[in-house]
Design a protein around this motif. Structure first.
Motif, PDB file in Angstrom:
ATOM      1  N   ASN A 148       0.946  -1.178  -0.125  1.00 17.07           N
ATOM      2  CA  ASN A 148      -0.057  -0.172   0.109  1.00 17.07           C
ATOM      3  C   ASN A 148       0.715   1.408  -0.204  1.00 17.07           C
ATOM      4  O   ASN A 148       0.565   2.158  -0.024  1.00 17.07           O
ATOM      5  N   ASN A 155      -4.012  -1.954  -0.938  1.00 19.92           N
ATOM      6  CA  ASN A 155      -4.447  -1.439   0.451  1.00 19.92           C
ATOM      7  C   ASN A 155      -4.120  -2.176   1.656  1.00 19.92           C
ATOM      8  O   ASN A 155      -4.787  -2.146   2.598  1.00 19.92           O
ATOM      9  N   GLY A 156      -2.899  -2.892   1.644  1.00 16.16           N
ATOM     10  CA  GLY A 156      -2.231  -3.211   2.817  1.00 16.16           C
ATOM     11  C   GLY A 156      -2.919  -4.186   3.770  1.00 16.16           C
ATOM     12  O   GLY A 156      -3.869  -4.730   3.232  1.00 16.16           O
ATOM     13  N   PRO A 157      -2.660  -4.124   4.864  1.00 16.03           N
ATOM     14  CA  PRO A 157      -3.403  -4.952   5.834  1.00 16.03           C
ATOM     15  C   PRO A 157      -4.724  -4.634   6.030  1.00 16.03           C
ATOM     16  O   PRO A 157      -5.569  -5.425   6.548  1.00 16.03           O
ATOM     17  N   GLN A 158      -5.606  -3.669   5.601  1.00 13.93           N
ATOM     18  CA  GLN A 158      -6.783  -3.036   5.755  1.00 13.93           C
ATOM     19  C   GLN A 158      -7.434  -4.063   4.707  1.00 13.93           C
ATOM     20  O   GLN A 158      -8.840  -4.203   5.168  1.00 13.93           O
ATOM     21  N   GLY A 159      -6.977  -4.683   3.873  1.00 15.62           N
ATOM     22  CA  GLY A 159      -7.904  -5.419   2.886  1.00 15.62           C
ATOM     23  C   GLY A 159      -8.653  -4.446   2.020  1.00 15.62           C
ATOM     24  O   GLY A 159      -8.708  -3.495   2.028  1.00 15.62           O
ATOM     25  N   ILE A 160      -9.300  -5.282   1.202  1.00 12.87           N
ATOM     26  CA  ILE A 160     -10.360  -4.719   0.021  1.00 12.87           C
ATOM     27  C   ILE A 160     -11.645  -5.121   0.342  1.00 12.87           C
ATOM     28  O   ILE A 160     -11.999  -6.375   0.496  1.00 12.87           O
ATOM     29  N   ASP A 161     -12.503  -4.130   0.824  1.00 13.47           N
ATOM     30  CA  ASP A 161     -14.076  -4.463   0.788  1.00 13.47           C
ATOM     31  C   ASP A 161     -14.917  -4.151  -0.041  1.00 13.47           C
ATOM     32  O   ASP A 161     -14.723  -3.526  -1.089  1.00 13.47           O
ATOM     33  N   SER A 162     -16.207  -4.375   0.076  1.00 10.55           N
ATOM     34  CA  SER A 162     -17.413  -4.100  -0.862  1.00 10.55           C
ATOM     35  C   SER A 162     -16.787  -4.734  -2.262  1.00 10.55           C
ATOM     36  O   SER A 162     -17.267  -4.115  -3.206  1.00 10.55           O
ATOM     37  N   ILE A 163     -16.329  -5.895  -2.174  1.00 10.72           N
ATOM     38  CA  ILE A 163     -16.138  -6.562  -3.547  1.00 10.72           C
ATOM     39  C   ILE A 163     -17.522  -6.925  -4.360  1.00 10.72           C
ATOM     40  O   ILE A 163     -18.560  -7.495  -3.495  1.00 10.72           O
ATOM     41  N   ASP A 164     -17.558  -6.706  -5.572  1.00 11.32           N
ATOM     42  CA  ASP A 164     -18.752  -7.175  -6.126  1.00 11.32           C
ATOM     43  C   ASP A 164     -19.172  -8.724  -6.057  1.00 11.32           C
ATOM     44  O   ASP A 164     -18.199  -9.516  -6.129  1.00 11.32           O
ATOM     45  N   GLN A 260     -17.151 -13.665  -0.181  1.00 11.38           N
ATOM     46  CA  GLN A 260     -16.850 -13.172   1.229  1.00 11.38           C
ATOM     47  C   GLN A 260     -17.044 -11.647   0.975  1.00 11.38           C
ATOM     48  O   GLN A 260     -17.472 -11.056   1.682  1.00 11.38           O
ATOM     49  N   GLY A 261     -16.790 -10.847  -0.199  1.00 11.34           N
ATOM     50  CA  GLY A 261     -17.101  -9.809  -0.202  1.00 11.34           C
ATOM     51  C   GLY A 261     -16.043  -8.748   0.121  1.00 11.34           C
ATOM     52  O   GLY A 261     -15.902  -7.537   0.256  1.00 11.34           O
ATOM     53  N   PHE A 262     -14.776  -9.432   0.754  1.00 12.14           N
ATOM     54  CA  PHE A 262     -13.709  -8.894   1.719  1.00 12.14           C
ATOM     55  C   PHE A 262     -12.563  -9.756   1.611  1.00 12.14           C
ATOM     56  O   PHE A 262     -12.574 -10.874   1.877  1.00 12.14           O
TER      57      PHE A 262
ATOM     58  N   THR B  86     -17.947 -15.018   9.097  1.00 11.52           N
ATOM     59  CA  THR B  86     -19.000 -14.992   8.432  1.00 11.52           C
ATOM     60  C   THR B  86     -19.963 -16.241   8.902  1.00 11.52           C
ATOM     61  O   THR B  86     -21.146 -16.181   8.743  1.00 11.52           O
ATOM     62  N   ILE B 110     -15.667  -6.671   9.619  1.00 12.28           N
ATOM     63  CA  ILE B 110     -16.056  -5.973   8.301  1.00 12.28           C
ATOM     64  C   ILE B 110     -16.691  -7.015   7.207  1.00 12.28           C
ATOM     65  O   ILE B 110     -17.714  -6.613   6.841  1.00 12.28           O
ATOM     66  N   PRO B 111     -16.228  -8.346   7.090  1.00 17.39           N
ATOM     67  CA  PRO B 111     -17.052  -9.139   6.581  1.00 17.39           C
ATOM     68  C   PRO B 111     -18.400  -9.692   7.115  1.00 17.39           C
ATOM     69  O   PRO B 111     -19.248  -9.772   6.518  1.00 17.39           O
ATOM     70  N   ARG B 114     -21.556  -7.312   6.434  1.00 21.94           N
ATOM     71  CA  ARG B 114     -22.548  -7.638   5.267  1.00 21.94           C
ATOM     72  C   ARG B 114     -23.646  -8.554   5.652  1.00 21.94           C
ATOM     73  O   ARG B 114     -24.826  -8.142   5.061  1.00 21.94           O
ATOM     74  N   LYS B 132     -12.847   1.785   8.397  1.00 19.17           N
ATOM     75  CA  LYS B 132     -13.524   1.217   7.217  1.00 19.17           C
ATOM     76  C   LYS B 132     -14.790   0.441   7.456  1.00 19.17           C
ATOM     77  O   LYS B 132     -15.798   0.656   6.678  1.00 19.17           O
ATOM     78  N   GLN B 136     -18.717   1.647   5.230  1.00 15.25           N
ATOM     79  CA  GLN B 136     -19.324   0.976   4.137  1.00 15.25           C
ATOM     80  C   GLN B 136     -20.799   1.410   3.765  1.00 15.25           C
ATOM     81  O   GLN B 136     -21.552   0.946   2.969  1.00 15.25           O
ATOM     82  N   ARG B 174       2.202  -3.901  10.862  1.00 21.74           N
ATOM     83  CA  ARG B 174       1.370  -4.308   9.589  1.00 21.74           C
ATOM     84  C   ARG B 174       0.236  -5.251   9.738  1.00 21.74           C
ATOM     85  O   ARG B 174       0.014  -5.935   9.006  1.00 21.74           O
ATOM     86  N   THR B 175      -0.466  -4.875  10.907  1.00 24.49           N
ATOM     87  CA  THR B 175      -1.721  -5.465  10.834  1.00 24.49           C
ATOM     88  C   THR B 175      -2.971  -4.198  10.645  1.00 24.49           C
ATOM     89  O   THR B 175      -2.544  -3.111  10.563  1.00 24.49           O
ATOM     90  N   ALA B 176      -4.021  -4.563  10.352  1.00 22.31           N
ATOM     91  CA  ALA B 176      -5.065  -3.632   9.992  1.00 22.31           C
ATOM     92  C   ALA B 176      -4.929  -2.656  11.248  1.00 22.31           C
ATOM     93  O   ALA B 176      -5.189  -1.536  10.943  1.00 22.31           O
ATOM     94  N   GLN B 179      -1.708  -0.638  11.462  1.00 32.40           N
ATOM     95  CA  GLN B 179      -1.205   0.351  10.369  1.00 32.40           C
ATOM     96  C   GLN B 179      -2.179   1.571  10.199  1.00 32.40           C
ATOM     97  O   GLN B 179      -1.735   2.679  10.074  1.00 32.40           O
TER      98      GLN B 179
END
Lengths: 362, 377, 310
Positions: A148, A155-164, A260-262, B86, B110-111, B114, B132, B136, B174-176, B179
């Protein structure tokens, strides 16, 4: 390694007439989510994950079981597939491509990664290969975790969310489908989509196994020198095993991201690689049915432990002595040790021949 | 209007029913967090907090819509793993919970959020601090703790303005969590006119920080910030001392624990600072009482997040009381406009679901414990 | 310049611990051609057993001199690890000596996870504080460079042990038997060497060294934890390969080089890559080196056995 004579004969119950066996399995596969649904949606979710792991196990089996190359970093390909989907179908880069572009791309990238790993390690065998692949898996994870900066890619450790979600021909699988008044839950839709992928994978792998390539792999696995001597291009074949094996990982990863979306790097730890490996070791390396059974068993295991081990301990001792996660670790590690000592070919061992003797079932 | 009539009718009906026999409704509320795995202590802490709230509510005999409600806690273990989270979320919604307190870690929250959103069940996290989570745009996601942005901002500003630190080195794990916090901190330091003397990284399993500390030492900073947990912050503090570094050590809530004091031993001094979201427990009107009650009930001290889990649970119950209904769809609006005086401070949510004006308190190591220095609103 | 010297010192401290662990890998590999994945866990068991002993002793007899505590901790940890090491070999590996190559490797992974899980059950998941039995008060031999008695102690002990092991292998009767067995254990058997006994002895010695490495590791970082063995184990293995696996001096050189590379890497990578990479990549150096060595110089820095032999 699977072609040794220590394989015990199958218990009689497994040796059902194949004509009954096959429709039974198909019926079971089709009806499973309906049965699970009656026990609660969470079980359908478990089934969905089980199918993703089946896909992973089939792919890893190609590398370990067929070609005899121990890969301890297999989860990296899963990660490549998942991140490809996350890049190309999420608000992260603002790109929203349809699945029929993203999924093949993810598989292709994973295959490339597989070849990239295979190329320098062609000369290595056994233990060394295991360690290098383990390192490869960690390197991929560490890069995903750190890319990142200086430019934000993962996006590093935050991960990517709201995936289609997975959308097939306008049908959004993340929403319940209303079909003539029947509500089909999203989880069930995902189940059938994943099942289709698994079936395709099974057909492909079965064809591969009895093809020239499959036989070449078996030859390399059993004796690389001899294989080389009879004119098999061992380099090419090994690369092919890595590449094809990785492809399955990539597809599974893409589906995982959509489901999973994330995605975040913590989903792709070394432990996951070990779990997938245990699945195929337990089920029977080199044997498709065994691998599938292994994958399903080990995915369901933590859920079963949660449901049965905890109440049982509560009833017996009045408190939870070993929590389910510890029990799972204990069982996984014991499974690896005991299986190697007692039944090295797995629960459902591969048959001693690579090819089907019975042509009708080939 | 029509709905109100319906509720009234239902209430009346239940009153009639209540006349026949004392009616008791069982309402199940979930808690999800890691009960096993490396983060188990945090999950257990949250579970205990939530359990205490339920027991308190049951002791009071709360009536909602005319019925006496008996709350029941359904606790699930997400192992702080995104995938397990989940599954657990699905199981909670299956079991018909009316609300959920959890999850504990951001990677799980986060997951899972949803799934709760789709099921229409409000979920209040006591401890997931990733910004984050509430970005959402989910209607059902709430948080009773200040997020990493707020915490990092507050500490960064404090470090420059109050501690007069001009050059600050920043390390994260380097964890969510680490960081996110470190980024917010570094930003805030720059905005406040400070200078980032170096940005170094480690991981959440590391024990050896000598190399990065040596590098930092060469830049001679006034302070070192560590974004991460106590298990790494403690050896880091020791190694700073071993290298003869005199810079102040700053950490977020991950290092603001009793474990940190235990593990770092004599490496902590008056130059160690940390922050926690919320007002210090002992400064709260009911804080000391909560701690005593908690100790009495569970036999151990609060780890970190129990009071937040308590408040999260109480917020759900409060909203149900206000709305006169235990149904998620009915009490969710009440949750949005909630104004509740909790153990950790006033609980009210902004339009994203974050706590309004979440307070941050800066602590200083003093005579074997963390002494609150200043609370920043 | 001071920073450079300080980084060298940091590297030497972690490197000498890697080297001690690497010796165990290399000995077992030399004799059996097996990567004993579980070796790292012996480091962890050594540290935790020593911790347990020290805690119990200082509880029973408060005011005991730290050196006595340290010796007592080691005196318990080493035999325990030796016993565990022996059991691993006897139960896990011996029956698989002639099995296909993948089998012992998978068993080794299983043993590693089993030991971790058992340790977790016994000692819990929390991080334990390992008491500082040797002083860590910084001394300043020259301006800007600090060194603690503990660091000196670590390096001295590690080198002494390595020297002792070299003597044992090269000069003693057991050492000769080990070298013969490594060469070919069938032929060694014909010469009247009890190959099983020698292999067991190899495991026992390696495990003892791992226990000592564990105590040094835990003392240096003041922490002990059920999962603490895995990463040093992996890195030590890298060190063993780097030096040329099966080669004892190679393991030592490999360990020290790896320690230095990590230390310098974390310290200077940002300058070397113009800010593109930074210390977040510290953990991949070991793997990068491993890959590079195996690809370009499979016999390691000091050579001897060829990796392809596996």
């Amino acid at each position: 390694m699977t072609t040794n004579s220590t394989a015990l004969p199958l218990p009689a119950s497994f040796a059902l007439d194949r004509r009954i066996q096959r429709p039974l399995v198909i019926l079971l596969a089709l009806a499973a989510p309906l049965v699970a649904l009656s026990m609660g949606k969470s079980w359908v979710r478990v089934l969905d994950f089980a199918l993703l792991y089946v896909l992973l196990a089939i792919g890893l089996n190609l590398v370990v079981g067929f070609a005899g190359l121990l890969d301890l970093g297999y989860i990296a390909f899963y990660a490549v597939g998942a991140y490809t989907w996350a890049f190309l179908a999420s608000p992260h880069f603002g790109i929203h491509l349809p699945f029929w572009i993203v999924l093949p791309l993810g598989a292709a990238f994973a295959a490339l990664a597989g070849i990239a790993l295979g190329f320098p390690t062609l000369r290595l065998r056994g233990d060394y290969l295991a360690i290098v692949t383990l390192g490869f898996g960690e390197i991929i994870r560490i890069f995903m975790n750190n890319l990142n900066q200086p430019i934000n890619i993962t996006n590093g450790p935050q991960g990517i969310d709201s995936i289609d979600p997975l959308t097939i021909a306008g049908l959004d699988l993340s929403k319940d489908l209303d079909l003539f008044g029947f509500q089909i839950p999203s989880l069930t839709l995902y189940y059938y989509a994943f099942l289709a992928c698994v079936v395709a994978a099974i057909i492909l792998v079965r064809r591969l196994q009895i093809s020239r390539i499959g036989r070449a792999w078996a030859a390399i696995r059993d004796d690389e020198l001899a294989a080389k001597a009879i004119g098999i291009d061992t380099r090419m074949m090994k690369l092919l095993a890595f590449g094809l094996g990785a492809t399955f990982g990539g597809v599974s990863g893409g589906l995982f991201a959509a489901f999973q979306g994330f995605v975040s790097p913590e989903s792709f730890s070394l432990m996951e690689s070990i779990v997938v490996l245990t699945m195929i070791v337990l089920g029977g390396m080199g044997n498709l049915a065994g691998v599938i059974v292994g994958a399903i068993m080990l995915t369901a295991l933590p859920e079963l432990l949660r449901h049965f081990a905890v109440p049982m301990q509560m009833a017996l001792f009045g408190k939870t002595l070993l929590d389910p996660e510890v029990l799972r670790m204990l069982l996984l590690s014991l499974a690896m040790i005991v299986m190697m000592l007692v039944r090295p070919a797995g629960l459902l061992p591969a048959r001693t021949r690579y090819a089907h003797r019975d042509r009708r079932n080939a | 209007m029509k709905q109100n009539k319906l509720i009234f009718a239902l209430a009346a009906a239940s009153l009639v029913a209540g006349a026949v026999q004392a009616k008791e409704v069982v309402v199940r509320i979930g808690h999800a967090g890691p009960l096993t795995g490396p983060a188990a202590a945090f999950g257990k802490d949250g579970e205990n907090g939530a359990r205490l709230a339920i027991e308190d509510a049951n002791a009071k005999g709360i009536k909602i819509g005319g019925d006496t409600v008996k709350f029941e806690l359904v606790s699930e273990d997400d192992q702080a793993d995104p995938r397990t989270a989940t599954t657990v979320a699905q199981r909670l919604t299956d079991s018909g919970v009316k609300g959920v307190v959890g999850h504990v870690t951001s990677g799980a929250s986060i997951p899972a959020s949803r799934i709760y959103e789709q099921a229409g069940i409000p979920v209040i996290t006591p401890s997931s601090t990733s910004p984050k989570l509430t970005q959402q745009g989910y209607k059902m996601t709430f948080r009773v703790i200040a997020n990493d942005l707020q915490q990092g901002n507050a500490l960064g500003k404090y470090a420059v303005d109050q501690l007069k630190a001009k050059k600050i080195a920043v390390i994260d794990d380097r964890t969510a969590y680490g960081q996110g916090l470190a980024d917010a901190f570094a930003n805030s330091v720059k905005v406040s006119g400070g200078q980032i003397a170096g940005r170094e990284f480690t991981n959440d399993k590391a024990t050896d920080f000598m190399a990065i500390l040596t590098k930092i030492k060469a830049t001679n900073p006034d302070a070192v910030f560590y974004g991460g947990m106590d298990a790494q912050a403690a050896p880091l503090a020791r190694q700073m001392k071993q290298l003869g570094m005199t810079a102040k050590l700053l950490t977020g809530d991950g290092g603001c624990t009793g474990e940190m004091i235990k593990m770092a031993g004599d490496a902590l001094s008056a130059t160690t600072f940390c922050t926690q979201a919320g007002i210090p427990l002992d400064k709260m009107p009911g804080g000391a009482a909560f701690r005593t009650q908690f100790k009495q009930r569970f036999g151990n001290d609060i780890h970190v997040y129990a009071p937040y889990a308590y408040d999260a649970m109480m917020s759900v119950i409060e909203a149900m009381k206000t709305a006169g209904s235990v149904e998620p769809a009915k009490y969710q609006p009440a949750l949005r406009s909630l104004a509740y005086q909790g153990v950790t401070g006033p609980v009210a949510f902004d339009d994203k679901g974050d706590i309004k004006g979440g307070a941050i308190t800066v602590y200083n190591f003093d005579a074997g414990k963390w002494a609150p220095l200043q609370t920043i609103q | 310049m001071e920073t450079f010297l300080q980084q060298t010192l940091n590297g030497l401290v972690s490197g000498s611990i890697y080297a001690l662990v690497a010796l165990g890998y290399t000995m077992v590999y030399g004799i059996l051609g097996l990567i004993n994945f579980a070796h790292g866990e012996l480091v962890m068991i050594g540290a935790l057993v020593a911790l347990q002993t020290v805690t119990a002793l200082s509880g029973a007899f408060p005011g005991l001199h730290p050196v006595i505590l340290l010796i007592a901790g080691v005196a318990v940890a080493v035999p325990v690890c030796m016993a565990v090491g022996y059991l691993i070999e006897r139960i896990g590996y011996r029956r698989l000596r002639n099995a296909p190559r993948l089998a012992p490797l998978i068993t080794a992974i299983g043993v590693s996870f089993l030991l971790q899980t058992l340790a977790m059950i016994i000692w819990g998941r929390e991080f334990h504080v390992f008491p500082q039995l040797v002083s860590t008060t910084p001394m300043q031999p020259m301006d800007g460079v600090v060194v603690s008695p503990l660091q000196i102690f670590t390096i001295v002990v590690a080198f002494a042990l390595m020297g002792g092991l070299m003597l044992l292998v090269n000069k003693s009767r057991l050492g000769r038997a080990m070298r013969a067995t490594a060469e070919n254990h069938r032929v060694a058997g014909l010469m009247g060497i009890n190959a099983n006994g020698v292999i067991a002895a190899t495991f026992i010695i390696g495990s003892g060294l791992a226990a000592l490495a564990g105590v040094l590791f835990a003392s240096n970082y003041a922490i002990a934890h059920y999962a603490m063995g895995f990463t040093p184990g992996l890195k030590a293995f890298t060190a063993a390969v780097l030096g040329g696996i099966g080669n004892l001096p190679g393991a030592m050189v490999g360990g020290l080089v790896l320690g230095l590379v990590e230390s310098f890497g974390a310290g200077y990578i940002e300058h070397l890559t113009f800010g593109f990479l930074n210390s977040s990549y510290q953990d991949i150096f070991a793997f990068m080196i491993l890959g590079a060595v195996l690809i370009f110089r499979p016999s390691g820095l000091l050579g001897e056995r060829v990796a392809d032999r596996a």
